[in-house]
Design a protein around this motif. Structure first.
Motif, short mmCIF file in Angstrom:
data_model
loop_
_atom_site.label_atom_id
_atom_site.label_comp_id
_atom_site.label_asym_id
_atom_site.label_seq_id
_atom_site.Cartn_x
_atom_site.Cartn_y
_atom_site.Cartn_z
N HIS A 8 73.50 -13.58 33.58
CA HIS A 8 74.93 -13.89 33.41
C HIS A 8 75.22 -14.20 31.95
O HIS A 8 74.35 -14.66 31.23
N THR A 9 76.47 -13.96 31.56
CA THR A 9 76.82 -14.29 30.19
C THR A 9 77.05 -15.80 30.06
O THR A 9 77.10 -16.52 31.06
N ASN A 10 77.10 -16.28 28.84
CA ASN A 10 77.36 -17.70 28.64
C ASN A 10 78.38 -17.87 27.53
O ASN A 10 78.51 -17.02 26.65
N ILE A 11 79.11 -18.99 27.59
CA ILE A 11 80.08 -19.31 26.53
C ILE A 11 79.62 -20.60 25.86
O ILE A 11 79.37 -21.60 26.55
N ALA A 12 79.50 -20.54 24.54
CA ALA A 12 79.04 -21.73 23.81
C ALA A 12 80.16 -22.76 23.71
O ALA A 12 81.30 -22.43 23.34
N LEU A 13 79.83 -24.00 24.06
CA LEU A 13 80.78 -25.11 23.90
C LEU A 13 80.51 -25.82 22.58
O LEU A 13 81.39 -26.45 22.01
N ILE A 14 79.26 -25.72 22.12
CA ILE A 14 78.90 -26.05 20.74
C ILE A 14 78.36 -24.74 20.18
O ILE A 14 77.38 -24.19 20.70
N SER A 33 75.73 -24.29 25.91
CA SER A 33 76.61 -23.33 26.59
C SER A 33 76.73 -23.58 28.08
O SER A 33 75.91 -24.27 28.69
N LEU A 34 77.74 -22.93 28.64
CA LEU A 34 77.93 -22.87 30.10
C LEU A 34 77.75 -21.41 30.53
O LEU A 34 78.36 -20.51 29.95
N THR A 35 76.90 -21.20 31.52
CA THR A 35 76.68 -19.84 32.05
C THR A 35 77.78 -19.53 33.07
O THR A 35 78.18 -20.40 33.84
N LEU A 36 78.28 -18.29 33.04
CA LEU A 36 79.43 -17.94 33.88
C LEU A 36 79.03 -17.06 35.07
O LEU A 36 78.36 -16.04 34.90
#
Ligand code: PMV
Length: 316
Positions: A8-14, A33-36
């Protein structure tokens, strides 16, 4: 034989925004990150007798980056025969979400299994980092951290083992007419900003604060730190002394204003933005429809999709 992996892709929060070693892809900061769940890549590798080949979403595609990465793996793991890489991206390309994180994580997982290398996720994260830095975080579900490290061995990702929480990301697709600056090129330019050193100092503190916020399941705090971290990253691009630039379009700014308005109304909504004009709004699962409706009212033509926390790599 062939092997299939799904990441899964992830979006960096930092954010990761700068390399201290371009060959090894060692970052200047640790990232988180949070994985989506809703966005992922499925990759199958099959040996072939001729040359590395990439079939992306059913079409034969430019193999340069894949081939370079497979050669890095050959250098690290020992020689293996040419591979046909068949990849399906379930990351709406129109939504402009980075698919390189899920793509290089899935490829690393599939290749290592195919050649009989049984590696743990830390070892996989170090290998995938060489293809795309953010890919090192995509082996884990939920929240992951990538430790910047000082060399190839110490720069790896791991799970934060965070508690469950009802976090959601509302992804707003913004059309871009400007030519895209690749993340590597954007990072090169950002490093020339006179503010880069201050950003590093702030990012290191935010990395610690973000870990505390995640462990406390404080979604408001998570959003507030993430927005500040992302906007500071984009300020580096604007203040670069060599080729300053921005990924923002007028719609990006319009969405940022809507997010501020929502907050003034007491609605939990914070923005984060990566190497493109799209905005991901951090909110809760129950508030996501309110955020979506506000965006839809102001910008009815844009594509909006809600993503929730996803799982780590798996193999069929
Ligand atoms: O992994 P790359 O080289 O595509 O760079 C990713 C950069 C950002 O998405 C902007 C930040 C991040 O940490 O994912």
């Amino acid at each position: 034989m062939s092997t299939t992996a799904t990441a899964h892709t992830n979006i960096a929060l930092i954010k990761y925004w700068g390399k201290k070693d371009t060959r090894l892809n060692l970052p200047t900061t640790s990232s988180l990150s949070l994985t989506l769940k809703q966005f992922y890549t499925v990759t199958t590798v099959t040996p072939n007798a001729l040359a590395d080949q990439l079939i992306l979403n059913g079409e034969e595609s430019d193999t340069t980056r894949t081939h370079q990465f497979l050669d890095v793996l050959r250098g690290q793991l020992g020689h293996f025969s040419p591979l046909t890489v068949t990849s399906e991206n379930h990351v709406p390309t129109s939504a402009g979400l980075a698919s390189s994180a899920s793509a290089f994580a899935a490829l690393t997982g599939a290749v290592t299994r195919e050649i009989g290398c049984d590696l743990n996720k830390v070892a996989l994260s170090r290998l995938a980092r060489r293809g795309s830095g953010s890919a090192s975080r995509s082996f884990y579900g939920h929240f992951a951290v990538w430790h910047e490290g000082v060399d190839d061995v110490t720069s790896f990702s791991e799970s934060l083992n965070a508690p469950d929480m009802p976090i959601a990301l509302v992804v707003a697709e913004v059309s871009s007419r400007v030519k895209k600056v690749s993340s590597s090129e954007g990072m090169r330019r950002a490093l020339t900003s006179p503010n880069y050193h201050d950003w590093l100092t702030k990012s290191k503190l935010q990395f610690q604060d973000m870990q505390s916020a995640v462990m406390a399941t404080d979604i408001e705090k998570i959003g507030s730190i993430a927005e500040d971290n992302a906007l500071s990253m984009h300020a580096l691009n604007l203040t670069a002394s060599q080729k300053p630039f921005t990924y923002f379009t007028s719609e990006t700014q319009q969405i940022l204003a809507i997010v501020q308005d929502l907050r003034q109304q007491g609605i939990l909504a914070f923005a984060t933005i990566d190497a493109g004009p799209n905005v991901k709004i951090i909110t809760t699962i129950t508030t996501a429809p309110i955020v979506t409706a506000a965006l839809h009212d102001a910008l009815p033509h844009i594509h909006i999709e809600t993503a929730t926390s996803g799982s780590g790599i798996n193999y069929d």
